[in-house]
Write a protein that holds these residues in place. Structure first.
Motif, PDB file in Angstrom:
ATOM      1  N   ARG A 184       1.036  -1.289   0.194  1.00 26.38           N
ATOM      2  CA  ARG A 184       0.031  -0.015  -0.021  1.00 26.38           C
ATOM      3  C   ARG A 184       0.921   1.229  -0.051  1.00 26.38           C
ATOM      4  O   ARG A 184       1.705   1.347   0.796  1.00 26.38           O
ATOM      5  CB  ARG A 184      -1.152   0.151   1.160  1.00 26.38           C
ATOM      6  CG  ARG A 184      -1.760  -1.268   1.549  1.00 26.38           C
ATOM      7  CD  ARG A 184      -2.900  -1.317   0.343  1.00 26.38           C
ATOM      8  NE  ARG A 184      -3.734  -2.428   0.555  1.00 26.38           N
ATOM      9  CZ  ARG A 184      -3.710  -3.291  -0.027  1.00 26.38           C
ATOM     10  NH1 ARG A 184      -3.003  -3.736  -1.133  1.00 26.38           N
ATOM     11  NH2 ARG A 184      -4.682  -4.381   0.357  1.00 26.38           N
ATOM     12  N   PHE A 185       0.571   1.967  -1.098  1.00 20.15           N
ATOM     13  CA  PHE A 185       1.668   3.303  -1.163  1.00 20.15           C
ATOM     14  C   PHE A 185       0.736   4.380  -1.626  1.00 20.15           C
ATOM     15  O   PHE A 185       0.571   4.723  -2.744  1.00 20.15           O
ATOM     16  CB  PHE A 185       2.914   3.236  -2.016  1.00 20.15           C
ATOM     17  CG  PHE A 185       3.458   3.936  -2.528  1.00 20.15           C
ATOM     18  CD1 PHE A 185       4.702   4.225  -1.268  1.00 20.15           C
ATOM     19  CD2 PHE A 185       3.893   5.090  -3.365  1.00 20.15           C
ATOM     20  CE1 PHE A 185       5.659   5.411  -1.317  1.00 20.15           C
ATOM     21  CE2 PHE A 185       4.562   6.146  -3.319  1.00 20.15           C
ATOM     22  CZ  PHE A 185       5.613   6.399  -2.364  1.00 20.15           C
ATOM     23  N   GLY A 226       8.558  11.405 -10.504  1.00 20.87           N
ATOM     24  CA  GLY A 226       8.649  10.323  -9.352  1.00 20.87           C
ATOM     25  C   GLY A 226       7.107  10.462  -8.450  1.00 20.87           C
ATOM     26  O   GLY A 226       6.620  11.642  -8.363  1.00 20.87           O
ATOM     27  N   TYR A 227       6.934   9.630  -7.378  1.00 18.13           N
ATOM     28  CA  TYR A 227       5.896   9.785  -6.503  1.00 18.13           C
ATOM     29  C   TYR A 227       6.075   9.352  -5.289  1.00 18.13           C
ATOM     30  O   TYR A 227       6.517   8.358  -4.805  1.00 18.13           O
ATOM     31  CB  TYR A 227       4.600   8.625  -7.070  1.00 18.13           C
ATOM     32  CG  TYR A 227       4.293   8.882  -8.604  1.00 18.13           C
ATOM     33  CD1 TYR A 227       3.807   9.931  -9.091  1.00 18.13           C
ATOM     34  CD2 TYR A 227       4.809   7.763  -9.549  1.00 18.13           C
ATOM     35  CE1 TYR A 227       3.464   9.879 -10.506  1.00 18.13           C
ATOM     36  CE2 TYR A 227       4.862   8.033 -10.692  1.00 18.13           C
ATOM     37  CZ  TYR A 227       4.073   9.146 -11.399  1.00 18.13           C
ATOM     38  OH  TYR A 227       4.043   9.249 -12.589  1.00 18.13           O
ATOM     39  N   ALA A 228       6.052  10.546  -4.391  1.00 16.53           N
ATOM     40  CA  ALA A 228       6.410  10.392  -3.305  1.00 16.53           C
ATOM     41  C   ALA A 228       5.410  10.320  -2.229  1.00 16.53           C
ATOM     42  O   ALA A 228       4.308  10.516  -2.280  1.00 16.53           O
ATOM     43  CB  ALA A 228       7.096  11.766  -2.763  1.00 16.53           C
ATOM     44  N   GLY A 229       5.951   9.601  -1.076  1.00 17.10           N
ATOM     45  CA  GLY A 229       4.780   9.129  -0.089  1.00 17.10           C
ATOM     46  C   GLY A 229       5.669   8.288   0.793  1.00 17.10           C
ATOM     47  O   GLY A 229       6.597   8.012   0.953  1.00 17.10           O
ATOM     48  N   ILE A 252      -0.793   3.193  -4.907  1.00 13.96           N
ATOM     49  CA  ILE A 252      -0.113   2.153  -5.516  1.00 13.96           C
ATOM     50  C   ILE A 252      -0.110   0.987  -4.923  1.00 13.96           C
ATOM     51  O   ILE A 252       0.275   0.934  -3.821  1.00 13.96           O
ATOM     52  CB  ILE A 252       1.481   2.511  -5.987  1.00 13.96           C
ATOM     53  CG1 ILE A 252       1.427   3.766  -6.852  1.00 13.96           C
ATOM     54  CG2 ILE A 252       2.112   1.474  -6.519  1.00 13.96           C
ATOM     55  CD1 ILE A 252       2.774   4.286  -7.113  1.00 13.96           C
ATOM     56  N   ALA A 253      -0.535  -0.143  -5.626  1.00 13.86           N
ATOM     57  CA  ALA A 253      -0.470  -1.524  -4.855  1.00 13.86           C
ATOM     58  C   ALA A 253      -0.391  -2.506  -5.886  1.00 13.86           C
ATOM     59  O   ALA A 253       0.094  -2.306  -6.938  1.00 13.86           O
ATOM     60  CB  ALA A 253      -2.183  -1.696  -4.430  1.00 13.86           C
ATOM     61  N   ARG A 254      -0.121  -4.028  -5.566  1.00 14.02           N
ATOM     62  CA  ARG A 254       0.135  -4.810  -6.421  1.00 14.02           C
ATOM     63  C   ARG A 254      -1.205  -5.434  -6.980  1.00 14.02           C
ATOM     64  O   ARG A 254      -2.424  -5.026  -6.853  1.00 14.02           O
ATOM     65  CB  ARG A 254       0.441  -6.287  -5.337  1.00 14.02           C
ATOM     66  CG  ARG A 254       1.863  -6.132  -4.749  1.00 14.02           C
ATOM     67  CD  ARG A 254       2.795  -6.991  -5.730  1.00 14.02           C
ATOM     68  NE  ARG A 254       4.130  -6.775  -5.182  1.00 14.02           N
ATOM     69  CZ  ARG A 254       4.660  -7.261  -3.991  1.00 14.02           C
ATOM     70  NH1 ARG A 254       3.677  -8.207  -3.461  1.00 14.02           N
ATOM     71  NH2 ARG A 254       5.979  -6.999  -3.735  1.00 14.02           N
ATOM     72  N   VAL A 255      -0.946  -5.754  -8.407  1.00  9.12           N
ATOM     73  CA  VAL A 255      -2.128  -6.020  -9.183  1.00  9.12           C
ATOM     74  C   VAL A 255      -3.190  -7.044  -8.546  1.00  9.12           C
ATOM     75  O   VAL A 255      -4.237  -6.932  -8.780  1.00  9.12           O
ATOM     76  CB  VAL A 255      -1.855  -6.435 -10.490  1.00  9.12           C
ATOM     77  CG1 VAL A 255      -2.750  -6.927 -11.516  1.00  9.12           C
ATOM     78  CG2 VAL A 255      -0.888  -5.585 -11.196  1.00  9.12           C
ATOM     79  N   ASN A 256      -2.494  -7.941  -7.991  1.00 11.18           N
ATOM     80  CA  ASN A 256      -3.350  -9.264  -7.367  1.00 11.18           C
ATOM     81  C   ASN A 256      -3.512  -9.088  -6.086  1.00 11.18           C
ATOM     82  O   ASN A 256      -4.028 -10.130  -5.410  1.00 11.18           O
ATOM     83  CB  ASN A 256      -2.626 -10.609  -7.614  1.00 11.18           C
ATOM     84  CG  ASN A 256      -2.722 -10.889  -9.276  1.00 11.18           C
ATOM     85  OD1 ASN A 256      -3.453 -10.537  -9.822  1.00 11.18           O
ATOM     86  ND2 ASN A 256      -1.468 -11.313  -9.562  1.00 11.18           N
TER      87      ASN A 256
END
Length: 422
Positions: free
Chosen positions: A228-229, A247-250, A309-313
């Motif tokens: 989880r991002f 880029g995507y910061a977090g 942003i997460a994993r596809v599955n």
């Protein structure tokens, strides 16, 4: 894998809770003093003040009761954060007030804690406040709980008295979801079992409080399975040197991220691959909670603040309907049809309170299903509808993506905190 800081030294966050005169400020003062986390001039000032008051001992509570209102009223009214370290671990203490009217402060302090420390007076034993503290720490899914039975010197270091309190609290904790409970007899004023084992309680075979804080294992408490991002900021430098950089910061809220991982951006559903993970002036092989990093993707997909942003599955639930436990923090009661803002991770959306399921009495665990409102410092279960979908997990699975705050849209003031339930 470190669970704390970039330096590799573990960081333990713990919240303290106790009733008035349970000795919480004295205990924190003792930890700060014996871990050499205070300056000599501070100690000299405290010793002088104690002497001026006619005490024949150093009043360690003066090290932490720094607010004027505390000194005048003898109570702590806000959450104070203290920092200290030993060679083994760094610590952040959330010193939370014990009064029922400051339940919101305790929720704030305990929400990010790895461990909850509840103090009881050996003379008084379990009180209504002790039970309430345990309930709140359990509801907030604080992984580890310590009951410190303080002022053992005032009951003659009696093992029998300690065992009575231990048995009563343990029985109560079984009704709650307390995965790890440790009970330690101490005298904060004298230092017994705080940093060193006490010769006055040779019947106690456990470790001292500080030894337990140094060694309690928190590595498995973080959510390392579900990536989880939440994206906080899109990084696009304007200099010619980095004109192609995007880029995507977090802060990583769950799971382990590595270059090459296939990911999905929510809510758009666009997929890509992690090209690199940046931290300051270096690239990382992996990122995990609670690290703050910048993620670069292989494809030029549309990503903005509030996306996740997460994993596809392995994706969080996307929903506009929230079923949650709420701690209300505003003088004006929460009622059905109230319009609020919900801030969940890095996304803020409009929300409408549909209904109140029940109000919870944290002392008896009774659910008042006839309740028509939730007042200041009260907890209850509500159903809400948000204007745009949120990417949420159950609070019991992820304390970051499973929680949110409620904001008054007119004033911008935080009026509540919520935990997503199934």
């Amino acid at each position: 894998m470190s669970t704390g800081t970039e330096t590799g030294m573990d960081l333990l966050r713990f919240a303290t809770a106790g009733s008035v005169d349970d000795g919480k400020s004295t205990l924190i003062g003792r930890l700060l003093l014996d871990s050499k986390a205070i300056f000599e001039d501070q100690l000299e000032s405290v010793e002088k003040t104690s002497k001026d008051k006619g005490f024949d001992y150093t009043d360690l509570a003066l090290l932490t009761d720094g607010l004027r209102s505390e000194r005048e009223q003898g109570i702590t009214i806000d959450v104070a954060y203290r920092y200290f370290a030993t060679p083994r671990r760094k610590f952040i203490i959330a010193d939370t007030p014990g009064h029922v009217q400051y339940t919101r402060n305790m929720v704030t302090g305990a929400s990010t804690a790895d461990l909850g420390l509840v103090l009881v007076d050996a003379r008084q034993g379990m009180t209504e406040q002790s039970r309430r503290h345990a309930v709140i720490l359990s509801m907030l899914r604080v992984p580890h709980l310590v009951l410190a039975v303080n002022k053992m010197d005032l009951v003659g270091f009696s093992e029998e008295r300690f065992r009575e309190i231990e048995a009563e609290f343990t029985a109560f904790a079984r009704k709650l979801d307390v995965p790890d409970l440790t009970v330690i007899p101490i005298s904060a004023l004298r230092g017994d079992n705080v940093v060193s084992r006490s010769e006055n309680m040779d019947w106690y075979e456990g470790s001292s409080l500080l030894h337990h804080l140094e060694h309690v294992y928190i590595g498995s408490d973080r959510e390392m399975r579900d990536v989880r991002f939440p994206v906080q900021y899109v990084v696009r430098p304007k200099s010619d040197e980095f004109h192609d950089y995007r880029g995507y910061a977090g802060q990583v809220a769950g799971g382990v991220m590595k270059p090459g991982d296939e990911v999905i951006v929510l809510p758009s559903g666009m997929t890509s691959t992690i090209e690199a993970i940046d931290a300051f002036d270096k690239q990382l092989d992996e990122a995990y909670p609670p690290m703050s990093v910048t993620v670069r993707l292989a494809d030029d997909v549309d990503v903005s603040r509030g996306d996740m942003i997460a994993r596809v599955n392995n994706q969080p639930e996307q929903t506009q309907d929230l079923d949650a436990m709420i701690c209300w923090m505003s003088p004006g009661a929460l009622k059905p049809r109230a319009k609020l803002l919900v801030k969940h991770t890095t996304r803020t959306v409009k929300a409408l309170v549909k209904e109140i399921d029940y109000r919870l009495d944290v002392n008896t665990l009774h659910r008042d299903q006839e309740a028509e409102e939730i007042g200041l410092n009260e907890l209850g279960r509500v159903r809400m509808r948000v204007q745009q979908p949120l990417m949420v997990d159950l609070y019991e699975q992820n304390r970051i993506t499973g929680s949110f705050i409620l904001i008054d849209p007119a004033s911008g003031v935080t009026v509540g905190a919520g935990m997503v339930r199934g």
